[in-house]
Scaffold this active site. Structure first.
Site, PDB file in Angstrom:
ATOM      1  N   LEU A 124       0.802  -1.052  -0.006  1.00  0.00           N
ATOM      2  CA  LEU A 124      -0.007  -0.028   0.002  1.00  0.00           C
ATOM      3  C   LEU A 124       1.056   1.088   0.049  1.00  0.00           C
ATOM      4  CD1 LEU A 124      -2.625  -0.874   2.466  1.00  0.00           C
ATOM      5  CD2 LEU A 124      -3.347  -0.537   0.229  1.00  0.00           C
ATOM      6  N   ASP A 125       0.677   2.160  -0.866  1.00  0.00           N
ATOM      7  CA  ASP A 125       1.494   3.288  -0.957  1.00  0.00           C
ATOM      8  C   ASP A 125       1.564   4.214   0.124  1.00  0.00           C
ATOM      9  OD1 ASP A 125      -0.545   5.088  -1.445  1.00  0.00           O
ATOM     10  OD2 ASP A 125      -0.505   4.897  -3.396  1.00  0.00           O
ATOM     11  N   LYS A 126       2.256   5.196   0.553  1.00  0.00           N
ATOM     12  CA  LYS A 126       2.436   5.992   1.649  1.00  0.00           C
ATOM     13  C   LYS A 126       1.106   6.692   2.049  1.00  0.00           C
ATOM     14  CE  LYS A 126       5.007   9.608   3.791  1.00  0.00           C
ATOM     15  NZ  LYS A 126       5.962  10.873   3.496  1.00  0.00           N
ATOM     16  N   SER A 128      -1.851   5.402   1.720  1.00  0.00           N
ATOM     17  CA  SER A 128      -3.057   4.620   1.582  1.00  0.00           C
ATOM     18  C   SER A 128      -2.966   3.987   2.748  1.00  0.00           C
ATOM     19  CB  SER A 128      -2.990   3.573   0.353  1.00  0.00           C
ATOM     20  OG  SER A 128      -3.032   4.101  -0.960  1.00  0.00           O
ATOM     21  N   ARG A 212      -5.317   4.989  -8.124  1.00  0.00           N
ATOM     22  CA  ARG A 212      -4.787   6.434  -8.019  1.00  0.00           C
ATOM     23  C   ARG A 212      -4.625   6.694  -9.350  1.00  0.00           C
ATOM     24  NH1 ARG A 212      -3.955   8.866  -3.279  1.00  0.00           N
ATOM     25  NH2 ARG A 212      -3.578   7.089  -1.547  1.00  0.00           N
TER      26      ARG A 212
END
Length: 264
Positions: A124-126, A128, A212
């Protein structure tokens, strides 16, 4: 070339025994839960891995998991008990073990857990939040991430406008972003305010920053993104930043979904 002028027949690499326990050395380290296959290859090349006391540097060497005595830096590697954990990832953490920029990572949430050989299942990106799995069972992790299994991931997404049927259909029909085709399997309205709305988006593939990028291609700003389920495994009411082990039933449920992908 042989001494009589004839060519030497090519040397064939040993083949894995179907249904057996012969695997490459790097794969053996992965199966034992010691590290990923890629990390195992690096250890082998560095000469840090021995089999039966003899250093092996060939990443394509085959070993029998049932009989081989494998050691890294002189310490024998034995199969660890499989561990399966769920984290409710807070926003602002990066999904990596060590960040070169010194940012907080998801492993900061695992301080009370022995996580030497645990790895996150996907990312999960930063920015999220939500459900993130950790395990030392590399085969299980790879199967969950394999696009061929189509294990769904469900997200709740807040966007900077009111979603309508046309927008939901556009997300499911797909867009092209940076030359890559991206689409949602499902997109349904959850709730709407005066200027923004929440939409549930389901994916059955895991391309980088997929949601995104879909929204960006449609000219929409993503305000929040939370993963709330992987397959039938739901995040539930786990508190932000909290970690808990998966139950046997939950692990079995995910395995059934993985296995179902191979059923005609």
């Amino acid at each position: 070339m042989r001494g009589d002028g004839r060519r030497q027949p090519p040397v064939k690499k040993p083949q894995a025994v179907p249904g057996g326990k012969r695997v490459t050395l790097a794969r053996a380290l992965s199966k034992l839960g010691y590290c990923s296959r890629t990390q195992g290859e690096e250890l082998v090349r560095a000469g840090r891995v021995t089999v039966g006391g003899r250093a092996i540097r060939d990443t394509e060497s085959w070993v029998d998991l049932a009989t081989a005595v494998i050691a890294v830096d002189g310490k024998r590697v034995v199969a660890e008990k499989p561990v399966y954990l769920m984290l409710n990832k807070p926003r602002g953490l990066v999904t990596t073990r060590h960040d070169p920029e010194g940012r907080a990572t998801v492993f900061d949430c695992l301080q009370d857990v022995s996580h030497r050989h645990l790895s996150p299942v996907g990312r999960l990106d930063k920015a999220s939040e939500g459900l993130l799995l950790f395990t030392n069972d590399t085969e299980f992790a790879q199967a969950l991430l394999d696009p061929e299994t189509h294990v769904s991931k469900t997200y709740h997404v807040q966007m900077d406008r009111l979603a309508d049927d046309a927008l939901l259909q556009a997300m499911m029909q797909g867009v092209t972003h940076d030359g890559e085709f991206l689409k949602a399997t499902q997109a349904t309205m959850l709730r709407a305010g005066e200027r923004n709305s929440w939409v549930e988006i389901v994916l059955d593939e895991g391309k980088n920053r997929q949601i995104r990028r879909i929204l960006e291609a449609l000219g929409i700003e993503c305000l929040r993104l939370l993963r709330v389920a992987i397959g039938n495994l739901a995040l539930g009411d786990l508190e932000k930043g909290a970690v808990r082990p998966l139950t046997d039933a939950e692990v079995a449920g995910l395995r059934r979904q993985i296995a179902a992908a191979g059923t005609p």
